[in-house]
Design a protein around this motif. Structure first.
Motif, PDB file in Angstrom:
ATOM      1  N   ARG A  42      -2.252  17.632  -7.455  1.00 19.05           N
ATOM      2  CA  ARG A  42      -3.461  17.192  -6.765  1.00 19.05           C
ATOM      3  C   ARG A  42      -3.501  15.683  -6.828  1.00 19.05           C
ATOM      4  O   ARG A  42      -3.582  15.091  -7.893  1.00 19.05           O
ATOM      5  N   ILE A  43      -3.397  15.045  -5.667  1.00 23.59           N
ATOM      6  CA  ILE A  43      -3.430  13.588  -5.624  1.00 23.59           C
ATOM      7  C   ILE A  43      -4.459  13.120  -4.612  1.00 23.59           C
ATOM      8  O   ILE A  43      -4.807  13.841  -3.674  1.00 23.59           O
ATOM      9  N   ASP A  44      -4.956  11.915  -4.815  1.00 20.43           N
ATOM     10  CA  ASP A  44      -5.768  11.235  -3.821  1.00 20.43           C
ATOM     11  C   ASP A  44      -4.873  10.229  -3.102  1.00 20.43           C
ATOM     12  O   ASP A  44      -4.097   9.505  -3.751  1.00 20.43           O
ATOM     13  N   THR A  53      -1.524   5.794  -3.813  1.00 21.89           N
ATOM     14  CA  THR A  53      -1.679   7.164  -4.300  1.00 21.89           C
ATOM     15  C   THR A  53      -2.227   7.147  -5.723  1.00 21.89           C
ATOM     16  O   THR A  53      -1.922   6.255  -6.513  1.00 21.89           O
ATOM     17  N   LYS A  54      -3.048   8.133  -6.030  1.00 23.16           N
ATOM     18  CA  LYS A  54      -3.635   8.265  -7.359  1.00 23.16           C
ATOM     19  C   LYS A  54      -3.552   9.724  -7.790  1.00 23.16           C
ATOM     20  O   LYS A  54      -4.080  10.606  -7.112  1.00 23.16           O
ATOM     21  N   ARG A  55      -2.882   9.976  -8.880  1.00 21.64           N
ATOM     22  CA  ARG A  55      -2.776  11.349  -9.371  1.00 21.64           C
ATOM     23  C   ARG A  55      -4.110  11.817  -9.936  1.00 21.64           C
ATOM     24  O   ARG A  55      -4.855  11.059 -10.566  1.00 21.64           O
ATOM     25  N   ARG A  64       0.755   1.933  -8.223  1.00 25.32           N
ATOM     26  CA  ARG A  64      -0.296   1.812  -7.226  1.00 25.32           C
ATOM     27  C   ARG A  64      -0.461   0.368  -6.780  1.00 25.32           C
ATOM     28  O   ARG A  64      -1.038   0.097  -5.736  1.00 25.32           O
ATOM     29  N   GLU A  65       0.044  -0.599  -7.558  1.00 17.52           N
ATOM     30  CA  GLU A  65      -0.051  -2.001  -7.176  1.00 17.52           C
ATOM     31  C   GLU A  65       0.967  -2.371  -6.106  1.00 17.52           C
ATOM     32  O   GLU A  65       0.959  -3.464  -5.580  1.00 17.52           O
TER      33      GLU A  65
END
Length: 277
Positions: free
Chosen positions: A174-176, A206-208, A224-225
């Motif tokens: 599930r990621i954003d 992306t953010k887990r 993410r950077e």
């Protein structure tokens, strides 16, 4: 950004505007075919083919992602297929179901998500039983969509596609996916053949949230950077924007993607009838 993460983010985005063309054109029965090429460090890497069919207020969208060229010859086999189907309303897409089928090496995995009454019913083949630390809770799963259906939700936003967070779920992760606008460029200088008007330029992070990941959490957050940059262009007479170019920096080189072809045609009577079943 890692190669797999960049590829997954781009594969999510490529189907979105194609399906969005059905909005506001419910009487159309047509098919859109788009092909993309992805290179890695200047070498041929992946191809993504998208086929989107529309008939009235229904849609059926499929994509195939596969290796080609030198990358196919020297690395492990990989092929991924995504599909989403459902309908449209005045509030946007109404997904009925979505699926993915992935083969890595000689190991296949299939996952199907069906949506009904605000609930998600999942089917894993082979059966999947995550460890407690890798499990996705009902709360974390709530509101998320399979990768293809998540892509459709982006495309339906039109010119506002770049300012949103997409909740994606592939059955194991599930990621954003955070999409942010950074500006526009004239189509004439963006290097996108066939583009019309201006080109929207966005960054994708992306953010887990939960699930099973290959890399350590600290590393993933650092990545993410280094977002992926994507160019969204108008390719037809509609107001929809199609992913047409991308760049992503990785620790091993630069990933670049571009649109190879864009075609649309009416559905045959037989194809239209098949979609009604």
């Amino acid at each position: 950004m890692r190669f797999r993460k960049a590829l997954a983010a781009f594969a999510l985005s490529v189907a979105a505007p194609a399906a969005a063309t059905a909005q506001g054109a419910a009487s159309d029965a047509r098919q859109v075919d788009i092909a993309y090429e992805i290179t890695f460090a200047g070498l041929s890497g992946f191809r993504i083919d998208v086929t989107a069919k529309f008939n009235g207020s229904t849609y059926d969208v499929e994509s195939r992602t596969f290796k080609e060229g030198i990358l196919r010859a020297v690395t492990m086999n990989y092929e991924g297929r995504n599909r989403a189907w459902g309908g449209f309303s005045t509030q946007g897409a109404r997904p009925s179901a979505g699926s993915l089928s992935i083969v890595v090496g000689d190991k296949p995995r299939t996952w199907v998500a069906q949506y009904s009454g605000g609930t998600i019913q999942e089917t894993h083949t082979p059966a999947y039983k995550p460890s407690p630390k890798n499990a996705i809770t009902d709360e974390q799963r709530s509101g998320s969509l399979d990768p293809m259906s998540a892509a459709l939700s982006v495309g339906l936003a039109g010119d506002a596609a770049c300012d949103r967070t997409v909740q994606s779920n592939d059955g194991k992760r599930r990621i954003d996916i955070l999409v942010r606008k950074i500006g526009t460029e004239p189509a004439a200088t963006a290097g996108i053949p066939g583009a019309q008007g201006d080109v929207l330029v966005c960054e994708i992070f992306t953010k887990r949230i939960a699930g099973e990941f290959d890399e350590a959490p600290k590393e993933a957050e650092t990545e993410r950077e280094r977002p992926m940059r994507i160019w969204l262009a108008r390719m037809d007479q509609s107001q929809m924007r199609y992913p047409a170019k991308l760049e992503a920096q990785t620790g091993f080189g630069t990933i670049r993607g571009r649109i190879l072809s864009f075609r649309e045609r009416p559905l045959t009577p037989e194809e239209s009838q098949a979609m009604r079943k």
